[in-house]
Scaffold this motif. Sequence first.
Motif, PDB file in Angstrom:
ATOM      1  N   SER A   1     -12.377   3.008  -2.661  1.00  0.00           N
ATOM      2  CA  SER A   1     -11.396   3.635  -1.774  1.00  0.00           C
ATOM      3  C   SER A   1     -12.099   4.357  -0.637  1.00  0.00           C
ATOM      4  CB  SER A   1     -10.542   4.649  -2.541  1.00  0.00           C
ATOM      5  OG  SER A   1      -9.678   3.990  -3.429  1.00  0.00           O
ATOM      6  N   LEU A   2     -11.581   4.145   0.560  1.00  0.00           N
ATOM      7  CA  LEU A   2     -12.123   4.835   1.729  1.00  0.00           C
ATOM      8  C   LEU A   2     -11.501   6.235   1.829  1.00  0.00           C
ATOM      9  CD1 LEU A   2     -11.928   1.924   4.337  1.00  0.00           C
ATOM     10  CD2 LEU A   2     -13.923   2.664   3.011  1.00  0.00           C
ATOM     11  N   ARG A   3     -12.196   7.107   2.546  1.00  0.00           N
ATOM     12  CA  ARG A   3     -11.672   8.461   2.685  1.00  0.00           C
ATOM     13  C   ARG A   3     -10.306   8.451   3.371  1.00  0.00           C
ATOM     14  NH1 ARG A   3     -14.165  13.746   5.894  1.00  0.00           N
ATOM     15  NH2 ARG A   3     -12.794  15.260   4.856  1.00  0.00           N
ATOM     16  N   GLY A   4     -10.134   7.544   4.341  1.00  0.00           N
ATOM     17  CA  GLY A   4      -8.855   7.453   5.028  1.00  0.00           C
ATOM     18  C   GLY A   4      -7.724   7.112   4.071  1.00  0.00           C
ATOM     19  N   ASN A   5      -8.008   6.230   3.083  1.00  0.00           N
ATOM     20  CA  ASN A   5      -6.994   5.896   2.094  1.00  0.00           C
ATOM     21  C   ASN A   5      -6.618   7.103   1.244  1.00  0.00           C
ATOM     22  OD1 ASN A   5      -8.856   2.913   1.819  1.00  0.00           O
ATOM     23  ND2 ASN A   5      -6.823   3.028   2.748  1.00  0.00           N
ATOM     24  N   LEU A   6      -7.643   7.883   0.875  1.00  0.00           N
ATOM     25  CA  LEU A   6      -7.389   9.072   0.064  1.00  0.00           C
ATOM     26  C   LEU A   6      -6.575  10.104   0.846  1.00  0.00           C
ATOM     27  CD1 LEU A   6     -10.904   9.436  -1.591  1.00  0.00           C
ATOM     28  CD2 LEU A   6      -8.793   8.720  -2.706  1.00  0.00           C
ATOM     29  N   ILE A   7      -6.927  10.274   2.131  1.00  0.00           N
ATOM     30  CA  ILE A   7      -6.169  11.199   2.970  1.00  0.00           C
ATOM     31  C   ILE A   7      -4.714  10.753   3.058  1.00  0.00           C
ATOM     32  CG2 ILE A   7      -5.874  12.036   5.334  1.00  0.00           C
ATOM     33  CD1 ILE A   7      -8.918  12.029   5.589  1.00  0.00           C
ATOM     34  N   SER A   8      -4.502   9.451   3.234  1.00  0.00           N
ATOM     35  CA  SER A   8      -3.141   8.923   3.305  1.00  0.00           C
ATOM     36  C   SER A   8      -2.389   9.188   2.011  1.00  0.00           C
ATOM     37  CB  SER A   8      -3.176   7.420   3.593  1.00  0.00           C
ATOM     38  OG  SER A   8      -3.786   7.164   4.836  1.00  0.00           O
ATOM     39  N   GLN A   9      -3.073   9.025   0.884  1.00  0.00           N
ATOM     40  CA  GLN A   9      -2.445   9.260  -0.407  1.00  0.00           C
ATOM     41  C   GLN A   9      -1.955  10.699  -0.526  1.00  0.00           C
ATOM     42  OE1 GLN A   9      -1.860   7.328  -3.436  1.00  0.00           O
ATOM     43  NE2 GLN A   9      -0.677   9.198  -3.715  1.00  0.00           N
ATOM     44  N   PHE A  10      -2.834  11.635  -0.194  1.00  0.00           N
ATOM     45  CA  PHE A  10      -2.473  13.042  -0.325  1.00  0.00           C
ATOM     46  C   PHE A  10      -1.413  13.444   0.705  1.00  0.00           C
ATOM     47  CE2 PHE A  10      -6.863  13.231  -2.207  1.00  0.00           C
ATOM     48  CZ  PHE A  10      -6.411  13.447  -3.503  1.00  0.00           C
ATOM     49  N   MET A  11      -1.458  12.859   1.914  1.00  0.00           N
ATOM     50  CA  MET A  11      -0.453  13.178   2.922  1.00  0.00           C
ATOM     51  C   MET A  11       0.917  12.651   2.506  1.00  0.00           C
ATOM     52  SD  MET A  11      -1.818  15.036   5.203  1.00  0.00           S
ATOM     53  CE  MET A  11      -0.532  15.012   6.426  1.00  0.00           C
ATOM     54  N   VAL A  12       0.961  11.493   1.868  1.00  0.00           N
ATOM     55  CA  VAL A  12       2.229  10.953   1.369  1.00  0.00           C
ATOM     56  C   VAL A  12       2.805  11.884   0.307  1.00  0.00           C
ATOM     57  CG1 VAL A  12       3.247   9.104  -0.008  1.00  0.00           C
ATOM     58  CG2 VAL A  12       1.800   8.536   1.938  1.00  0.00           C
TER      59      VAL A  12
ATOM     60  N   MET B   1       0.832  -1.208   0.000  1.00  0.00           N
ATOM     61  CA  MET B   1       0.000   0.000   0.000  1.00  0.00           C
ATOM     62  C   MET B   1       0.870   1.263   0.000  1.00  0.00           C
ATOM     63  SD  MET B   1      -3.097   1.199  -0.005  1.00  0.00           S
ATOM     64  CE  MET B   1      -4.180  -0.105   0.568  1.00  0.00           C
ATOM     65  N   ILE B   2       1.854   1.315   0.916  1.00  0.00           N
ATOM     66  CA  ILE B   2       2.721   2.488   1.008  1.00  0.00           C
ATOM     67  C   ILE B   2       3.475   2.685  -0.306  1.00  0.00           C
ATOM     68  CG2 ILE B   2       4.717   3.493   2.178  1.00  0.00           C
ATOM     69  CD1 ILE B   2       2.226   3.537   3.847  1.00  0.00           C
ATOM     70  N   ARG B   3       3.915   1.536  -0.892  1.00  0.00           N
ATOM     71  CA  ARG B   3       4.638   1.614  -2.161  1.00  0.00           C
ATOM     72  C   ARG B   3       3.757   2.217  -3.255  1.00  0.00           C
ATOM     73  NH1 ARG B   3       7.086  -3.614  -5.450  1.00  0.00           N
ATOM     74  NH2 ARG B   3       7.996  -2.424  -7.180  1.00  0.00           N
ATOM     75  N   ASN B   4       2.509   1.835  -3.246  1.00  0.00           N
ATOM     76  CA  ASN B   4       1.567   2.362  -4.227  1.00  0.00           C
ATOM     77  C   ASN B   4       1.333   3.854  -4.026  1.00  0.00           C
ATOM     78  OD1 ASN B   4      -0.476   1.950  -6.395  1.00  0.00           O
ATOM     79  ND2 ASN B   4      -1.898   2.563  -4.760  1.00  0.00           N
ATOM     80  N   TYR B   5       1.269   4.266  -2.737  1.00  0.00           N
ATOM     81  CA  TYR B   5       1.101   5.683  -2.435  1.00  0.00           C
ATOM     82  C   TYR B   5       2.246   6.489  -3.035  1.00  0.00           C
ATOM     83  CZ  TYR B   5      -2.581   4.681   1.035  1.00  0.00           C
ATOM     84  OH  TYR B   5      -3.734   4.298   1.658  1.00  0.00           O
ATOM     85  N   PHE B   6       3.488   6.005  -2.834  1.00  0.00           N
ATOM     86  CA  PHE B   6       4.656   6.724  -3.330  1.00  0.00           C
ATOM     87  C   PHE B   6       4.691   6.746  -4.855  1.00  0.00           C
ATOM     88  CE2 PHE B   6       6.442   6.363   0.959  1.00  0.00           C
ATOM     89  CZ  PHE B   6       7.066   7.596   1.073  1.00  0.00           C
ATOM     90  N   LYS B   7       4.319   5.622  -5.471  1.00  0.00           N
ATOM     91  CA  LYS B   7       4.331   5.555  -6.928  1.00  0.00           C
ATOM     92  C   LYS B   7       3.325   6.549  -7.509  1.00  0.00           C
ATOM     93  CE  LYS B   7       4.631   1.484  -8.729  1.00  0.00           C
ATOM     94  NZ  LYS B   7       4.285   0.117  -9.207  1.00  0.00           N
ATOM     95  N   THR B   8       2.143   6.585  -6.937  1.00  0.00           N
ATOM     96  CA  THR B   8       1.115   7.518  -7.397  1.00  0.00           C
ATOM     97  C   THR B   8       1.537   8.963  -7.154  1.00  0.00           C
ATOM     98  OG1 THR B   8      -0.575   5.874  -6.853  1.00  0.00           O
ATOM     99  CG2 THR B   8      -1.318   8.135  -7.205  1.00  0.00           C
TER     100      THR B   8
END
Length: 808
Positions: free
Chosen positions: A335-346, A1-8
């Motif tokens: 996607s949950l809102r928490g996932n989206l928040i994590s994406q933008f915070m990353v 998941m974290i890897r995907n966040y960074f890639k995106t």
Amino acid sequence: MIRNYFKTAIRNLWKSKGFSAINIIGLAIGLATCLLILIFVMDELGYDRYNDKADRIYRVDGDIKFGGNHLIMAVAPAPAGPALLRDYPEVEKEVRMRMSGGRLVRKGNQNIQEDAVIYADSTLFEVFTLPMLYGNPHTALLDARTAVITEKIARKYFDAVDVVGKTLTINDTIPYKITGVIRDIPAQSHFHYDIFLSMTELDEAKQMDQWLSDNFNTYIVLRKGADPAKLQGKFGELISKYISPELKAAVNVSADEFFKAGNSVGFYLTPLTAIHLHSSKTAELGPNGDIQNVYIFSGIAAFILLIACVNFMNLSTARSSNRAKEVGIRKVLGSLRGNLISQFMVESLLISLISMLLALGLASLLLPVFNQLSNKHMVIGLFSRAWLVPSMLGLVVLVGVLAGSYPAFFLSAFRPIMVLKGNVASGFKTGWLRNLLVGFQFFISIFLLVGTAVIYRQLVYIHNKAVGFNRDEVLIVNGTDALGDHVRDFKERLSKLSGVKGATMTGFMPTGDWRNDDAIFLTRDLDPKKAISMQTWQVDEDYIPVLGMQMAAGRNFSRDFKTDSNACIINEATLKMMQGRQPVGADLYELNDIRKKSVSEYHIIGVVKDFNFSSLKEVVTPMVLYLHESRGRIALRVGGSDIHHLIGQIGEIWRQMAPSQPFGYTFMDEEFNGIYQSEQRMGGISLSFSLLAIFIACLGLFGLAAYAAEQRTREIGIRKVLGASVGGIVALLSKDFLRLVVIAAVIAFPAAWWFMNHWLQDFAYRITIGWEIFAMAGIVAVAIELVTVSFQAVRAAVANPVRSLRSE
């Protein structure tokens, strides 16, 4: 998941290279500034903490009110330290230091002027942590004519460090045995001396009954667990036991009578670690810092960082419509809102990390310039400072969370149905929070502009203010006391040189640091109610005309009047203290010896107009000038264009009369400017930081203007087709930002006035903050806004409307 966040996150940054670059550059400049100021603040807060007993070392300071003068001093009487050690069990150690000016030190056939010389007790090394490389710290300064030197001095004069037992010849004839060599004193010390002479040879230090003369910087070490406040509370006993009897002997009044007359004598303790930032008293061992500068620069760093974070938030929320469909699709796919928040915070943390790495490089490049502005020798010290790496990582997280939190929650809150239908609230006009943040940026920028303008105006005022003497074209020859009995001949020879309009011999110069304060009485019976605490200077008959001073009444000293040997001249500040008496013809009395009750009588022959002999932060205090010989320096009023040739002639005469003595000179205007180096440095740093803050704000404004123009492309195309001019379109896109500048200025002006007016209170002579300063700041802010926005506005206005309307 974290890897995907960074890639995106990396894909999104690369996709919007322009906005990403603005974000990263703005944050990098903000972080670099913050990093530089953080190093500066930690350097200032770290003074004297190298001492092992730093938390238990206190300086004994004096506080005297007498004769209409209030003296707050970093010195105490000679017997104060020994008495505290003897009478109070809380005191573990004491040490005294006594300033006495520089010395000539012989090297080969030449003498070199060394200013960092001081007398010290043998307990110096038991109080302060000054590691001794060679010698015994317990006995090094026990005997007269002994000296402890730093390794720098050892190498300078002997080309070696182990020089214990060798001799240092001081003032051409006096041999001092070197009994110790210590490490060079750390930069973060409130005193910097290279040669410590034994206090044993100083008769003044042995006078244990001289409680009314404060000349010794005195330090004590408290025992572990001792309460400094309780010890200070006992100082009243010290005054009653020692000072009261001496007052009775000196002026024949009891302590109660002395205090009832409005006078006071007191001592208090200043923690060692507070001296550098919290002490600017008379007789400090060196120039100190100012806690206000720490507060101001810390505030500026926070402001600049906030501006950079605001840029990030503004640009991220402004681009909300571009990512609205991405959010909608993600939500539809589960996607949950928490996932989206994590994406933008990353994404935010990634930008912050990249910016910090870039900031580290920027800080390294800017540090030499910052060192020059702040007069320091700081280094980044990435691995030598234990706190730096954690602080940088903390800043990365803080900035990432601060700058990315609102965009993350804002973007993740989009409703997928509304978004996918294309109904997204976007555009510049709907971003009320964005407008607020842009206004905040301009508030900070205008605040800094006003502050910098006030500092600059105050420095110009100081430079141009009439200070009661003419400091221009005055050349000062230093160390003339080395000529001994030939100093008058030297003065006469210089007076005859072409280009020399006059010469005066005295160590007391308005821009120097040689001072002497005494109690002068208006009556022979030494009535303390008729006493004035004033500066007493020894000058010659040429002093007043050569320095361009003006007489307010009476006359100057003259060779034609033999009685002038017992004459004196007072300043206007003294005249105000004379209780209505006519000055010219009146007598003043000075107590020479308390035990013998010997009194010197002087008659006043004139009143000189007040001249500033200290910083303009202080009012002119009473002064009396005596016609006595003082050999320390010679000041020359010079003229003509070839000053270098004249200096060469003076140097040649010096070498003829004192071939082994160093020739040194300064200009009085340079010495005057040196008094305000701290303010000049502060002005330079403030200006630099203000420009950085404005530049960062402009980056964000540039990005927002580009986005506003992009969002209104079709509107601009339609307006152009209907006949709108380029100027009209530029005005349309600029007016929203202009309105924010005006609102920010209305809020920033009173805040800046209050803050800078408070800063000016430190100066006894200061400017008035006029409307023109605010007008200038407002005009500059508006000009910056128009230039920044107009670039994008003109670009949008001149674009071909066919391209924007083609799809319609």
